[in-house]
Design a protein around this motif. Structure first.
Motif, mmCIF file in Angstrom:
data_model
loop_
_atom_site.group_PDB
_atom_site.id
_atom_site.type_symbol
_atom_site.label_atom_id
_atom_site.label_comp_id
_atom_site.label_asym_id
_atom_site.label_seq_id
_atom_site.Cartn_x
_atom_site.Cartn_y
_atom_site.Cartn_z
ATOM 1 N N GLU A 90 10.739 42.990 49.262
ATOM 2 C CA GLU A 90 9.771 42.858 48.172
ATOM 3 C C GLU A 90 10.447 42.480 46.854
ATOM 4 O O GLU A 90 9.851 41.781 46.028
ATOM 5 N N GLU B 278 -0.557 42.012 38.230
ATOM 6 C CA GLU B 278 -0.119 41.881 39.621
ATOM 7 C C GLU B 278 0.994 42.867 39.957
ATOM 8 O O GLU B 278 0.998 43.469 41.036
ATOM 9 N N ALA C 77 -0.201 46.559 40.452
ATOM 10 C CA ALA C 77 -0.763 46.773 41.789
ATOM 11 C C ALA C 77 0.347 46.800 42.835
ATOM 12 O O ALA C 77 0.326 47.608 43.775
ATOM 13 N N TRP C 78 1.313 45.941 42.666
ATOM 14 C CA TRP C 78 2.457 45.851 43.581
ATOM 15 C C TRP C 78 3.233 47.164 43.569
ATOM 16 O O TRP C 78 3.587 47.712 44.628
ATOM 17 N N SER C 79 3.497 47.682 42.379
ATOM 18 C CA SER C 79 4.218 48.949 42.244
ATOM 19 C C SER C 79 3.467 50.079 42.931
ATOM 20 O O SER C 79 4.070 50.907 43.634
ATOM 21 N N GLY C 80 2.155 50.099 42.760
ATOM 22 C CA GLY C 80 1.354 51.141 43.397
ATOM 23 C C GLY C 80 1.474 51.106 44.905
ATOM 24 O O GLY C 80 1.611 52.160 45.553
ATOM 25 N N ARG C 81 1.432 49.909 45.480
ATOM 26 C CA ARG C 81 1.571 49.780 46.941
ATOM 27 C C ARG C 81 2.921 50.295 47.404
ATOM 28 O O ARG C 81 3.030 50.973 48.427
ATOM 29 N N MET C 82 3.974 49.967 46.639
ATOM 30 C CA MET C 82 5.312 50.383 47.034
ATOM 31 C C MET C 82 5.470 51.902 46.948
ATOM 32 O O MET C 82 6.064 52.525 47.832
ATOM 33 N N ARG D 119 3.275 54.084 47.403
ATOM 34 C CA ARG D 119 2.493 54.727 48.463
ATOM 35 C C ARG D 119 3.069 54.485 49.855
ATOM 36 O O ARG D 119 2.546 54.989 50.845
ATOM 37 N N SER D 120 4.163 53.742 49.957
ATOM 38 C CA SER D 120 4.717 53.385 51.264
ATOM 39 C C SER D 120 5.501 54.540 51.882
ATOM 40 O O SER D 120 6.011 55.425 51.183
#
Length: 257
Positions: free
Chosen positions: A206, A225, A228-233, A235-236
């Motif tokens: 990423e 963008e 949102a990207w940071s949030g997904r990471m 939560r991984s």
């Protein structure tokens, strides 16, 4: 048989090492070599044993540029034609970090491999040159990947003069990251690989996407963008493991795999 060995593929230290192997032609970019290089890049992308890719050459050169007798993209019996821009695009779009280990002279089209790579480690004494102007042509295709690193200030002088510069000078101009003695080149590359291997596998993938993507965005788009990207990471599962390892003062599960 020699054509089948134009490139060598091996996995070591968690990386796919692709070696240009036409020393008799200073690893010039023949149609066969470019086709094999492209196939090896695709194989490396799919190789679960490789988290990174290293491109280097068999001594004494890294890559002397296009083979004028059989240039990249030329038709070769029994092989598909692979345009050189397709190889450079594959390097840039690979999900895995690509390291150029510049062991010797890198001229003309060979500098496209350097420009397209994510990390560049070079021998201090390696000679570089955008030598196209000396035979009445221009570094057209490779300019796409080289100008962003050099900037127009350095690119203008180097393109119009064909001036040679060393690995150490390449670092000064931002075209390479590290310059070491030729004897220490593989050690230096392995140091880069060790640092990459300590990062979360998905996080490394990423990060490469992030660096390529953000310059294409406006400031407003960038913040939206990337938030949102940071949030997904965060939560991984990988992030959960990484933060747990930090709290518990232990090595993350992916290190040493």
């Amino acid at each position: 048989m020699a054509e089948l060995e134009a490139t060598i593929y091996e996995v070591k230290n968690g990386a796919a090492w692709i070696t240009l192997n036409r020393p008799q032609n200073r690893n010039a970019l023949s149609a066969v070599l470019v086709s094999e290089l492209y196939d090896h890049l695709l194989a490396a992308n799919d190789d679960p044993a490789a988290r990174s890719i290293v491109i280097t050459g068999t001594d004494p050169a890294f890559c002397a540029g296009a083979d004028l007798k059989s240039p990249p993209g030329a038709s070769v019996e029994g092989r598909r034609s692979v345009p050189y821009p397709q190889v450079l695009t594959t390097i840039m779009e690979s999900p895995k970090p690509v390291i150029a280990a510049v062991n010797g002279a890198a001229f003309a089209g060979g500098l496209g491999l350097v420009g397209a790579s994510d990390i560049v480690v070079t021998a201090e004494e390696a000679q570089f040159s955008f030598s196209e102007v000396r035979i009445g042509v221009i570094p057209a295709v490779i300019s796409v990947v080289c100008i962003p690193k050099l900037g127009t200030h350095h690119a203008m002088r180097l393109f119009v003069t064909g001036k040679r510069f060393t690995g150490s000078e390449a670092v000064e101009m931002g075209f390479a990251h590290r310059a070491v003695s030729r004897a220490d080149l593989e050690t230096a590359v392995n140091e880069e690989l060790d640092m990459i291997n300590r990062g979360g596998p998905n996080a490394v993938v990423e990060c490469k996407k992030l660096v390529r993507r953000v310059p294409q965005l406006s400031i407003e788009e960038g913040f939206e963008e990337t938030a949102a990207w940071s949030g997904r990471m965060f939560r991984s599962d990988e992030a959960a493991e990484g933060m747990a390892a930090f709290r518990e003062k232990r090595t993350a599960a992916w290190i040493g795999e």
